[in-house]
Design a protein around this motif. Structure first.
Motif, PDB file in Angstrom:
ATOM      1  N   LYS A   1      43.293 109.861 -10.997  1.00 34.65           N
ATOM      2  CA  LYS A   1      43.966 110.932 -11.733  1.00 34.65           C
ATOM      3  C   LYS A   1      45.436 111.034 -11.318  1.00 34.65           C
ATOM      4  O   LYS A   1      45.842 110.515 -10.288  1.00 34.65           O
ATOM      5  CB  LYS A   1      43.269 112.264 -11.482  1.00 34.65           C
ATOM      6  N   GLU A   2      46.196 111.716 -12.144  1.00 33.96           N
ATOM      7  CA  GLU A   2      47.603 111.924 -11.826  1.00 33.96           C
ATOM      8  C   GLU A   2      47.759 113.023 -10.766  1.00 33.96           C
ATOM      9  O   GLU A   2      46.889 113.870 -10.613  1.00 33.96           O
ATOM     10  CB  GLU A   2      48.376 112.317 -13.085  1.00 33.96           C
ATOM     11  N   ARG A   3      48.891 112.961 -10.101  1.00 31.61           N
ATOM     12  CA  ARG A   3      49.197 114.000  -9.125  1.00 31.61           C
ATOM     13  C   ARG A   3      49.374 115.335  -9.858  1.00 31.61           C
ATOM     14  O   ARG A   3      50.009 115.396 -10.912  1.00 31.61           O
ATOM     15  CB  ARG A   3      50.469 113.645  -8.362  1.00 31.61           C
ATOM     16  N   GLU A   4      48.820 116.385  -9.281  1.00 32.27           N
ATOM     17  CA  GLU A   4      48.916 117.692  -9.915  1.00 32.27           C
ATOM     18  C   GLU A   4      49.343 118.748  -8.907  1.00 32.27           C
ATOM     19  O   GLU A   4      49.135 118.593  -7.698  1.00 32.27           O
ATOM     20  CB  GLU A   4      47.578 118.100 -10.541  1.00 32.27           C
TER      21      GLU A   4
ATOM     22  N   TYR B   1      50.323 129.504  -8.215  1.00 30.38           N
ATOM     23  CA  TYR B   1      49.084 128.768  -7.979  1.00 30.38           C
ATOM     24  C   TYR B   1      48.558 128.194  -9.278  1.00 30.38           C
ATOM     25  O   TYR B   1      48.661 128.825 -10.347  1.00 30.38           O
ATOM     26  CB  TYR B   1      48.015 129.690  -7.388  1.00 30.38           C
ATOM     27  N   GLY B   2      47.955 127.028  -9.190  1.00 31.96           N
ATOM     28  CA  GLY B   2      47.304 126.472 -10.344  1.00 31.96           C
ATOM     29  C   GLY B   2      46.060 127.260 -10.695  1.00 31.96           C
ATOM     30  O   GLY B   2      45.431 127.881  -9.828  1.00 31.96           O
ATOM     31  N   ASP B   3      45.675 127.230 -11.956  1.00 28.49           N
ATOM     32  CA  ASP B   3      44.519 127.996 -12.406  1.00 28.49           C
ATOM     33  C   ASP B   3      43.250 127.596 -11.667  1.00 28.49           C
ATOM     34  O   ASP B   3      42.390 128.441 -11.398  1.00 28.49           O
ATOM     35  CB  ASP B   3      44.310 127.786 -13.918  1.00 28.49           C
ATOM     36  N   SER B   4      43.150 126.328 -11.337  1.00 25.84           N
ATOM     37  CA  SER B   4      41.915 125.847 -10.722  1.00 25.84           C
ATOM     38  C   SER B   4      41.747 126.303  -9.271  1.00 25.84           C
ATOM     39  O   SER B   4      40.647 126.243  -8.734  1.00 25.84           O
ATOM     40  CB  SER B   4      41.861 124.317 -10.781  1.00 25.84           C
ATOM     41  N   VAL B   5      42.826 126.765  -8.656  1.00 26.90           N
ATOM     42  CA  VAL B   5      42.735 127.164  -7.245  1.00 26.90           C
ATOM     43  C   VAL B   5      43.069 128.632  -7.016  1.00 26.90           C
ATOM     44  O   VAL B   5      42.851 129.150  -5.914  1.00 26.90           O
ATOM     45  CB  VAL B   5      43.654 126.295  -6.350  1.00 26.90           C
ATOM     46  N   ARG B   6      43.594 129.279  -8.042  1.00 25.54           N
ATOM     47  CA  ARG B   6      44.009 130.675  -7.874  1.00 25.54           C
ATOM     48  C   ARG B   6      42.809 131.531  -7.468  1.00 25.54           C
ATOM     49  O   ARG B   6      41.738 131.455  -8.055  1.00 25.54           O
ATOM     50  CB  ARG B   6      44.622 131.199  -9.167  1.00 25.54           C
TER      51      ARG B   6
END
Length: 127
Positions: A42-45, A59-64
């Motif tokens: 996968k790409e860096r995010e 924060y990204g949605d997946s970690v918030r």
């Protein structure tokens, strides 16, 4: 200028880890700092970024709600507290820094704007 991320490892789903990013050759004060990750294939995010223009953290949605980024100026160290880890959090985690005063959300979405990158630390979350 060197950055070094550490603290990765193998953890069970639901567990926690604390990643650290230390800097040599400069102090984090006055720099934007970000955590990014790259999973296999996968790409860096972006994970989280702090802006030096206003101190806001994005924060990204997946970690918030699960991850918390913090900064200890006395130790010149940035931390990423990761709780309730999921298998999809498995990735190599990188810290990065930049001296330009863009917003935290800008750096999150445009990681290539970060000038300085450290070697990553691998996080593996088993199901």
């Amino acid at each position: 200028v060197q950055l070094q991320a550490s603290g990765g490892g193998l953890v069970d789903a639901g567990g926690s880890l604390i990643l650290s990013c230390t800097a040599s050759g400069f102090t984090f004060d006055g720099y934007a700092i970000g955590w990014f990750r790259q999973a296999p294939g996968k790409e860096r995010e972006g994970v989280s970024c702090i802006s030096r223009s206003d101190g806001s953290i994005y924060y990204g949605d997946s970690v918030r709600g699960r991850f918390t980024m913090s900064f200890d100026s006395a130790k010149n160290t940035v931390y990423l507290q990761m709780n309730s880890l999921k298998p999809e959090d498995t990735a190599v985690y990188y810290c990065a820094a930049d001296g330009t005063y863009y917003t935290s959300s800008y750096y999150f979405h445009y990681p290539y704007r970060m000038d300085y990158w450290g070697k990553g630390t691998e996080v593996t979350v088993s199901s």
